[in-house]
Motif scaffolding. Structure first.
Motif, PDB file in Angstrom:
ATOM      1  N   GLY A 193       0.881  -1.180   0.000  1.00  0.00           N
ATOM      2  CA  GLY A 193       0.000   0.000   0.000  1.00  0.00           C
ATOM      3  C   GLY A 193       0.904   1.212   0.000  1.00  0.00           C
ATOM      4  O   GLY A 193       1.356   1.662   1.050  1.00  0.00           O
ATOM      5  N   LEU A 194       1.204   1.705  -1.207  1.00  0.00           N
ATOM      6  CA  LEU A 194       2.227   2.756  -1.312  1.00  0.00           C
ATOM      7  C   LEU A 194       1.643   4.098  -1.736  1.00  0.00           C
ATOM      8  O   LEU A 194       2.230   4.808  -2.549  1.00  0.00           O
ATOM      9  CB  LEU A 194       3.337   2.306  -2.264  1.00  0.00           C
TER      10      LEU A 194
ATOM     11  N   VAL B 291       0.396   7.931  -0.154  1.00  0.00           N
ATOM     12  CA  VAL B 291       1.264   8.845   0.610  1.00  0.00           C
ATOM     13  C   VAL B 291       1.788   8.248   1.912  1.00  0.00           C
ATOM     14  O   VAL B 291       2.993   8.332   2.207  1.00  0.00           O
ATOM     15  CB  VAL B 291       0.586  10.197   0.942  1.00  0.00           C
ATOM     16  N   MET B 292       0.906   7.619   2.688  1.00  0.00           N
ATOM     17  CA  MET B 292       1.321   7.136   4.009  1.00  0.00           C
ATOM     18  C   MET B 292       2.300   5.963   3.896  1.00  0.00           C
ATOM     19  O   MET B 292       3.356   5.952   4.533  1.00  0.00           O
ATOM     20  CB  MET B 292       0.097   6.715   4.830  1.00  0.00           C
ATOM     21  N   GLY B 293       1.941   4.966   3.084  1.00  0.00           N
ATOM     22  CA  GLY B 293       2.775   3.778   2.951  1.00  0.00           C
ATOM     23  C   GLY B 293       4.126   4.105   2.347  1.00  0.00           C
ATOM     24  O   GLY B 293       5.173   3.609   2.797  1.00  0.00           O
TER      25      GLY B 293
ATOM     26  N   THR C 184      -1.351  -1.621  -7.571  1.00  0.00           N
ATOM     27  CA  THR C 184      -0.968  -1.078  -8.873  1.00  0.00           C
ATOM     28  C   THR C 184       0.550  -0.944  -8.883  1.00  0.00           C
ATOM     29  O   THR C 184       1.103  -0.107  -8.159  1.00  0.00           O
ATOM     30  CB  THR C 184      -1.638   0.296  -9.085  1.00  0.00           C
TER      31      THR C 184
ATOM     32  N   ARG D 297       3.049   2.297  -8.837  1.00  0.00           N
ATOM     33  CA  ARG D 297       3.413   3.036  -7.621  1.00  0.00           C
ATOM     34  C   ARG D 297       4.711   2.495  -7.020  1.00  0.00           C
ATOM     35  O   ARG D 297       5.517   3.260  -6.485  1.00  0.00           O
ATOM     36  CB  ARG D 297       2.309   2.885  -6.568  1.00  0.00           C
TER      37      ARG D 297
ATOM     38  N   MET E 139      -0.716  -0.657   4.497  1.00  0.00           N
ATOM     39  CA  MET E 139      -1.086   0.772   4.575  1.00  0.00           C
ATOM     40  C   MET E 139      -2.069   1.101   3.460  1.00  0.00           C
ATOM     41  O   MET E 139      -1.795   1.930   2.594  1.00  0.00           O
ATOM     42  CB  MET E 139       0.169   1.654   4.443  1.00  0.00           C
TER      43      MET E 139
ATOM     44  N   LYS F  46      -6.357   1.678   2.212  1.00  0.00           N
ATOM     45  CA  LYS F  46      -7.588   2.316   2.660  1.00  0.00           C
ATOM     46  C   LYS F  46      -8.273   1.421   3.692  1.00  0.00           C
ATOM     47  O   LYS F  46      -8.350   0.208   3.512  1.00  0.00           O
ATOM     48  CB  LYS F  46      -8.495   2.493   1.439  1.00  0.00           C
ATOM     49  N   ALA F  47      -8.777   2.040   4.766  1.00  0.00           N
ATOM     50  CA  ALA F  47      -9.434   1.267   5.823  1.00  0.00           C
ATOM     51  C   ALA F  47     -10.744   0.679   5.303  1.00  0.00           C
ATOM     52  O   ALA F  47     -11.326   1.184   4.343  1.00  0.00           O
ATOM     53  CB  ALA F  47      -9.694   2.165   7.029  1.00  0.00           C
TER      54      ALA F  47
ATOM     55  N   ALA G 135      -9.442  -7.208   2.057  1.00  0.00           N
ATOM     56  CA  ALA G 135      -9.011  -7.822   0.794  1.00  0.00           C
ATOM     57  C   ALA G 135      -7.512  -8.123   0.825  1.00  0.00           C
ATOM     58  O   ALA G 135      -7.075  -9.201   0.419  1.00  0.00           O
ATOM     59  CB  ALA G 135      -9.345  -6.896  -0.379  1.00  0.00           C
TER      60      ALA G 135
ATOM     61  N   GLY H 104      -1.542  -0.569   9.564  1.00  0.00           N
ATOM     62  CA  GLY H 104      -1.233   0.808   9.960  1.00  0.00           C
ATOM     63  C   GLY H 104      -2.303   1.796   9.524  1.00  0.00           C
ATOM     64  O   GLY H 104      -2.154   3.000   9.727  1.00  0.00           O
TER      65      GLY H 104
ATOM     66  N   ASN I 276      -6.340   3.451   9.284  1.00  0.00           N
ATOM     67  CA  ASN I 276      -7.259   3.950  10.314  1.00  0.00           C
ATOM     68  C   ASN I 276      -8.442   3.006  10.474  1.00  0.00           C
ATOM     69  O   ASN I 276      -9.582   3.372  10.214  1.00  0.00           O
ATOM     70  CB  ASN I 276      -7.776   5.334   9.929  1.00  0.00           C
TER      71      ASN I 276
ATOM     72  N   GLU J  73       1.249  12.667   6.483  1.00  0.00           N
ATOM     73  CA  GLU J  73       2.324  12.185   5.609  1.00  0.00           C
ATOM     74  C   GLU J  73       3.703  12.628   6.090  1.00  0.00           C
ATOM     75  O   GLU J  73       4.680  11.889   5.974  1.00  0.00           O
ATOM     76  CB  GLU J  73       2.114  12.586   4.153  1.00  0.00           C
TER      77      GLU J  73
ATOM     78  N   LYS K 219      -5.983   5.264  19.047  1.00  0.00           N
ATOM     79  CA  LYS K 219      -5.821   6.173  17.907  1.00  0.00           C
ATOM     80  C   LYS K 219      -7.142   6.901  17.615  1.00  0.00           C
ATOM     81  O   LYS K 219      -7.155   8.094  17.304  1.00  0.00           O
ATOM     82  CB  LYS K 219      -5.353   5.403  16.669  1.00  0.00           C
TER      83      LYS K 219
HETATM   84  P1  NBP Z   1      -5.478   5.710   0.932  1.00  0.00           P
HETATM   85  O1  NBP Z   1      -6.315   5.598   2.122  1.00  0.00           O
HETATM   86  O2  NBP Z   1      -5.840   6.718  -0.110  1.00  0.00           O
HETATM   87  O3  NBP Z   1      -5.432   4.263   0.217  1.00  0.00           O
HETATM   88  C1  NBP Z   1      -4.758   4.077  -1.013  1.00  0.00           C
HETATM   89  C2  NBP Z   1      -4.017   2.766  -1.009  1.00  0.00           C
HETATM   90  O4  NBP Z   1      -4.921   1.671  -0.812  1.00  0.00           O
HETATM   91  C3  NBP Z   1      -3.344   2.516  -2.348  1.00  0.00           C
HETATM   92  O5  NBP Z   1      -2.115   1.882  -2.114  1.00  0.00           O
HETATM   93  C4  NBP Z   1      -4.336   1.582  -3.036  1.00  0.00           C
HETATM   94  O6  NBP Z   1      -3.751   0.802  -4.042  1.00  0.00           O
HETATM   95  C5  NBP Z   1      -4.731   0.727  -1.872  1.00  0.00           C
HETATM   96  N1  NBP Z   1      -5.925  -0.083  -2.109  1.00  0.00           N
HETATM   97  C6  NBP Z   1      -7.234   0.267  -2.221  1.00  0.00           C
HETATM   98 BR1  NBP Z   1      -7.856   1.974  -2.189  1.00  0.00          BR
HETATM   99  N2  NBP Z   1      -8.054  -0.767  -2.404  1.00  0.00           N
HETATM  100  C7  NBP Z   1      -7.259  -1.855  -2.429  1.00  0.00           C
HETATM  101  C8  NBP Z   1      -7.513  -3.238  -2.590  1.00  0.00           C
HETATM  102  N3  NBP Z   1      -8.756  -3.703  -2.729  1.00  0.00           N
HETATM  103  N4  NBP Z   1      -6.458  -4.077  -2.593  1.00  0.00           N
HETATM  104  C9  NBP Z   1      -5.211  -3.613  -2.444  1.00  0.00           C
HETATM  105  N5  NBP Z   1      -4.893  -2.312  -2.270  1.00  0.00           N
HETATM  106  C10 NBP Z   1      -5.912  -1.432  -2.261  1.00  0.00           C
HETATM  107  O7  NBP Z   1      -3.937   5.907   1.316  1.00  0.00           O
HETATM  108  P2  NBP Z   1      -3.257   6.826   2.432  1.00  0.00           P
HETATM  109  O8  NBP Z   1      -3.839   8.184   2.457  1.00  0.00           O
HETATM  110  O9  NBP Z   1      -1.809   6.654   2.216  1.00  0.00           O
HETATM  111  O10 NBP Z   1      -3.656   6.120   3.809  1.00  0.00           O
HETATM  112  C11 NBP Z   1      -3.341   4.764   4.096  1.00  0.00           C
HETATM  113  C12 NBP Z   1      -3.964   4.400   5.417  1.00  0.00           C
HETATM  114  O11 NBP Z   1      -3.410   5.220   6.447  1.00  0.00           O
HETATM  115  C13 NBP Z   1      -5.475   4.622   5.472  1.00  0.00           C
HETATM  116  O12 NBP Z   1      -6.071   3.622   6.245  1.00  0.00           O
HETATM  117  C14 NBP Z   1      -5.604   5.952   6.161  1.00  0.00           C
HETATM  118  O13 NBP Z   1      -6.849   6.098   6.833  1.00  0.00           O
HETATM  119  C15 NBP Z   1      -4.446   5.899   7.145  1.00  0.00           C
HETATM  120  N6  NBP Z   1      -3.933   7.195   7.585  1.00  0.00           N
HETATM  121  C16 NBP Z   1      -3.803   8.227   6.720  1.00  0.00           C
HETATM  122  C17 NBP Z   1      -3.297   9.447   7.146  1.00  0.00           C
HETATM  123  C18 NBP Z   1      -3.130  10.586   6.187  1.00  0.00           C
HETATM  124  O14 NBP Z   1      -2.729  11.675   6.647  1.00  0.00           O
HETATM  125  N7  NBP Z   1      -3.376  10.415   4.904  1.00  0.00           N
HETATM  126  C19 NBP Z   1      -2.911   9.600   8.473  1.00  0.00           C
HETATM  127  C20 NBP Z   1      -3.018   8.529   9.335  1.00  0.00           C
HETATM  128  C21 NBP Z   1      -3.531   7.323   8.866  1.00  0.00           C
HETATM  129  P3  NBP Z   1      -3.737   1.330  -5.582  1.00  0.00           P
HETATM  130  O15 NBP Z   1      -2.545   2.225  -5.671  1.00  0.00           O
HETATM  131  O16 NBP Z   1      -3.576   0.082  -6.378  1.00  0.00           O
HETATM  132  O17 NBP Z   1      -5.030   2.039  -5.831  1.00  0.00           O
END
Ligand code: NBP
Length: 479
Positions: free
Chosen positions: A9-10, A12-14, A34, A37, A73, A75-76, A82, A100, A102, A131, A183
């Protein structure tokens, strides 16, 4: 060489967390649904450390040393399930999956139970800091089996933020959903903090008549005292910012509708189930909802209210000081409420959460990081059975000293028609907690009247009922 840790899961966070591990000298396997990334990460940041890019789940798992440590890392919600279902069949007994994202703590409990049956350690880790934190040091709140903490500890301590005294901002919170629960409460408290700051700004703007740039200066001053925190610091930055297109204060060109992603709402929903009053967080969630109800606001826009007269310069300065006191006292109340909520959940689920640890790991990296948390840590460490932060001598004294100014600030807001749901709910909570008698006695009388729900007496043991519809004589209702 085999990777010590893997991140799938790469977004921004990953991506930033993977870079953080690599910069600390770990070999990091990286994977994303994908594959583009993954390639982008290695192309852009490959020079920062040792990355092992993997295209398939099998390649990813094969790249990891045993026991495997795999951070998810994504989407929650469903995406997390999955990904777990994709990887779990490829793992061996004793391997560790860290979520990791939410996640809701109830989902984490469910996932932990199901993976435990398959011999896999599942760790639900709350990660705060956005991030920037993920890259340079977040606050990390892992919950899960104690054995897995030993295997994760060196890595997590290495990438976590460091508090001012150098200690890493991570600790094992407790079993199964404890980390994600904590959290969630962190985010709820963040909502309350932000709402209180917004109300303080509104009072300084509307009642004291200060311009945003001047209010930024006020917040900068506050940030050198007991309110010293990341949120106060960025508040000053936002208020001092000028919109390039119009030359107006930035805060004046932003639509006044606050959005939310849901963790604040989860906190309040969960608090309702636990029966713990978290009015500060609830008011903050409701304030955001209200701001977004355009139709409702428009329908009420012409309703009468007092005319707001701006204070003169000297009174405004005095008022600004009262607002600081109201803000600080209300902050103590909302933390006390959040702490009670964590205590209640820890007892309900048998987590054994150390609340001094929670305060300690929120001192750095996370959004609510603040000097204040070191004092919360000290209060919890001095008395682990503290029933409320308000029972700590120092906090009690400070809030007691602030309360006359706090009342004046809230009364002024009410007189001028400025909504302060957070500040006033906090004050109501303070007054309710210290009340010798609450009108709950009347509530019990009403309940007995219409529903024979019975009541207890102040002078005798047992449950009683008054025959309201008959001769109004009292009968014992128990035994
Ligand atoms: P996102 O929450 O936007 O999730 C995007 C990632 O999820 C991509 O790597 C995407 O892969 C993957 N993904 C999805 Br959507 N569906 C999938 C599936 N069915 N199978 C495999 N991979 C899948 O990313 P984020 O903002 O980096 O946050 C990641 C986690 O960290 C979330 O749970 C978020 O709530 C938590 N968080 C975020 C922050 C913040 O500031 N953003 C802070 C603290 C915690 P793809 O590239 O192939 O679409």
């Amino acid at each position: 060489s085999p990777a010590q840790i893997g991140v799938t899961g790469l977004a921004v966070m990953g991506r930033n967390l993977a870079r953080n591990f690599a910069r600390r000298g770990y070999t990091v396997a990286v994977h994303n649904r994908t594959a583009a990334r993954t390639r982008e990460l290695v192309a852009e940041f490959g020079g920062e450390g040792d990355f092992v890019p993997a295209t398939t789940a099998e390649e990813f798992v094969a790249a990891l040393e045993r026991p495997r440590r795999l951070v998810v890392m994504v989407k929650a919600g469903e995406p997390t399930d999955a990904v777990i279902e994709e990887f779990a069949p490829l793992l061996a007994e004793g391997d560790i999956i860290v979520d990791g994202g939410n996640a809701h703590f109830a989902d984490t409990r469910r996932r932990e139970r199901s993976l435990r049956e398959r011999g896999i350690h599942f760790v639900g880790a709350g990660i705060s800091g956005g991030e920037e934190g993920a890259l340079n040091g977040p606050s990390i709140m892992p919950g899960g089996p104690a054995e897995s903490w030993e295997a994760l500890r060196p890595l997590l301590e290495s990438v976590a933020a460091k508090a001012a005294d150098g200690t890493p901002c991570t600790a094992h919170i407790g079993p199964d959903g404890a980390g994600h629960f904590v959290k969630m409460v962190h985010n709820g408290i963040e909502y309350a903090d932000m709402q209180l700051i917004a109300e303080a700004y509104d009072l300084l703007r509307t009642v004291a008549g200060y311009e945003p740039a001047r209010i930024a200066e006020v917040f900068r001053t506050w940030n050198t005292g007991r309110l010293d925190s990341y949120l106060i610091e960025i508040t000053a930055e936002v208020l001092a910012h000028t919109d390039a297109a119009t030359g107006l204060p930035f805060v004046d060109v932003v639509a006044d509708r606050a959005e939310q992603k849901g963790t604040g709402r989860w906190t309040v929903q969960t608090a309702l189930d636990l029966g713990v009053p978290v009015s500060g967080i609830a008011e903050a969630v409701f304030a955001r909802s209200l701001s977004g109800h355009a139709g409702l606001r428009e329908a009420c826009a012409e309703l009468p209210g007092p005319r707001c007269q701006v204070l003169d310069e000297r009174d405004a300065a005095r008022f600004a000081d009262q607002v600081e006191q109201a803000l600080y006292a209300s902050k103590v109340i909302s933390y006390a409420q959040g702490w009670n909520m964590m205590q209640a959940a820890s007892a309900e689920y048998g987590w054994g959460v150390d609340l001094a640890d929670v305060a300690a790991i929120w001192r750095g990296g996370c959004i609510i990081r603040a000097a204040f948390l070191d004092r919360v840590r000290a209060a919890c460490a001095a008395d682990p059975a503290l029933p409320t932060l308000l029972a700590d001598e120092e906090f009690a004294e400070e809030v007691g000293e602030a309360q006359p100014a706090w009342r004046t600030a809230v009364a002024t807001a009410v007189r001028y028609g400025v909504p302060v749901p957070g500040l006033s709910a906090a004050l109501a909570s303070y007054d309710a907690l210290r009340a010798e008698r609450l009108p709950a006695a009347l509530t019990q009388g009403q309940r007995d009247y219409f529903g024979a729900h019975t009541y207890r007496r102040t002078d005798r043991e047992g449950a009683f009922h008054t025959r309201w519809g008959q001769d109004r004589s009292e009968v014992r209702a128990d035994g």
